[in-house]
Motif scaffolding. Sequence first.
Motif, PDB file in Angstrom:
ATOM      1  N   ASN A   1       0.867  -1.182   0.000  1.00 39.44           N
ATOM      2  CA  ASN A   1       0.000   0.000   0.000  1.00 39.44           C
ATOM      3  C   ASN A   1       0.901   1.227   0.000  1.00 39.44           C
ATOM      4  N   GLY A   2       1.245   1.667  -1.182  1.00 36.84           N
ATOM      5  CA  GLY A   2       2.152   2.788  -1.311  1.00 36.84           C
ATOM      6  C   GLY A   2       3.211   2.501  -2.361  1.00 36.84           C
ATOM      7  N   ALA A   3       4.394   3.098  -2.196  1.00 40.68           N
ATOM      8  CA  ALA A   3       5.466   2.944  -3.175  1.00 40.68           C
ATOM      9  C   ALA A   3       5.974   1.512  -3.197  1.00 40.68           C
ATOM     10  N   PHE A   4       6.377   1.058  -4.389  1.00 44.65           N
ATOM     11  CA  PHE A   4       6.902  -0.306  -4.515  1.00 44.65           C
ATOM     12  C   PHE A   4       7.863  -0.368  -5.698  1.00 44.65           C
ATOM     13  N   LEU A   5       8.636  -1.443  -5.725  1.00 45.51           N
ATOM     14  CA  LEU A   5       9.541  -1.712  -6.837  1.00 45.51           C
ATOM     15  C   LEU A   5       8.986  -2.888  -7.631  1.00 45.51           C
TER      16      LEU A   5
ATOM     17  N   GLY B   1       9.421  -9.546 -12.436  1.00 43.76           N
ATOM     18  CA  GLY B   1       8.034 -10.011 -12.502  1.00 43.76           C
ATOM     19  C   GLY B   1       7.312  -9.987 -11.170  1.00 43.76           C
ATOM     20  N   LYS B   2       7.931  -9.371 -10.145  1.00 45.91           N
ATOM     21  CA  LYS B   2       7.295  -9.282  -8.839  1.00 45.91           C
ATOM     22  C   LYS B   2       7.312  -7.839  -8.358  1.00 45.91           C
ATOM     23  N   LYS B   3       6.527  -7.594  -7.291  1.00 45.02           N
ATOM     24  CA  LYS B   3       6.495  -6.277  -6.667  1.00 45.02           C
ATOM     25  C   LYS B   3       7.076  -6.403  -5.254  1.00 45.02           C
ATOM     26  N   TYR B   4       7.796  -5.329  -4.846  1.00 44.04           N
ATOM     27  CA  TYR B   4       8.439  -5.366  -3.539  1.00 44.04           C
ATOM     28  C   TYR B   4       8.248  -4.029  -2.833  1.00 44.04           C
TER      29      TYR B   4
END
Length: 247
Positions: free
Chosen positions: A198-202, A206-209
């Motif tokens: 919920n907010g900024a991510f990388l 193929g994934k989000k962090y």
Amino acid sequence: VRGASTNKPLYNQNQNLPDELETLLENLDVPPPNSGGNRLSVQKKVASHAPNPRATVNQIPPESSGPSEGICSFCNQQIYGPSFIALGQKWHKEHFVCAQCSSLLITGSFFPKDNQPYCQNCYYSLFMDSCKTCGQPVAGDCINALGSKWHVEHFTCAQCSKSLVGDMFYEFQGKPYCAPHYFENAGAVCGGCHKAINGAFLSVLGKKYHPEHFVCCYCMNPIKGTYKQKDDKPYCPNCFKRLFSPA
């Protein structure tokens, strides 16, 4: 002799007839003695108590002879005796019924619509919105969200049933979700901690962090800047060189 004609009187005008014969002759309409006639004729007499053929059920007079109270809004007939007044109209008590199901309304509450009375069940089902969750009519306080209405107690997360009233919620495929389950269902789950983002991510490999959870799979330190990858796993440049560069 059969077929013979005769002028002989049917009876002796001077003789006294038995009572039974007199009755028979009267029923056959035979003139009495000294009338000068002798023709026989049979007539069917209509009983004096025969009904009037013009009479119909609708012409039965009202039970009360008192003054009319007006015209019933339901049957358009005169009202004699007690009447029921509602919606600016008069009704026979037995005719004040729900316009949809015909249940009697004089003993309970009713709901007006287009100058017609309805019982509560019919009014709610015909003219009120239904709750998106339970499908029942919504009356009183409600939640208006996502183009639908909801009972207050039914506006909950579609996955965990947590109440969303007064809280942030997120829409996914037309349903409301709490933040964790929205990101879980929408694919916004951190590949490191496996919790909702919920907010900024990388977005890497193929994934989000979460930024702090994108770490080298060998030294487990956060990767800031460039990184190396092998077999879909991230490495910081130092660990990658140490592990995979030729000696």
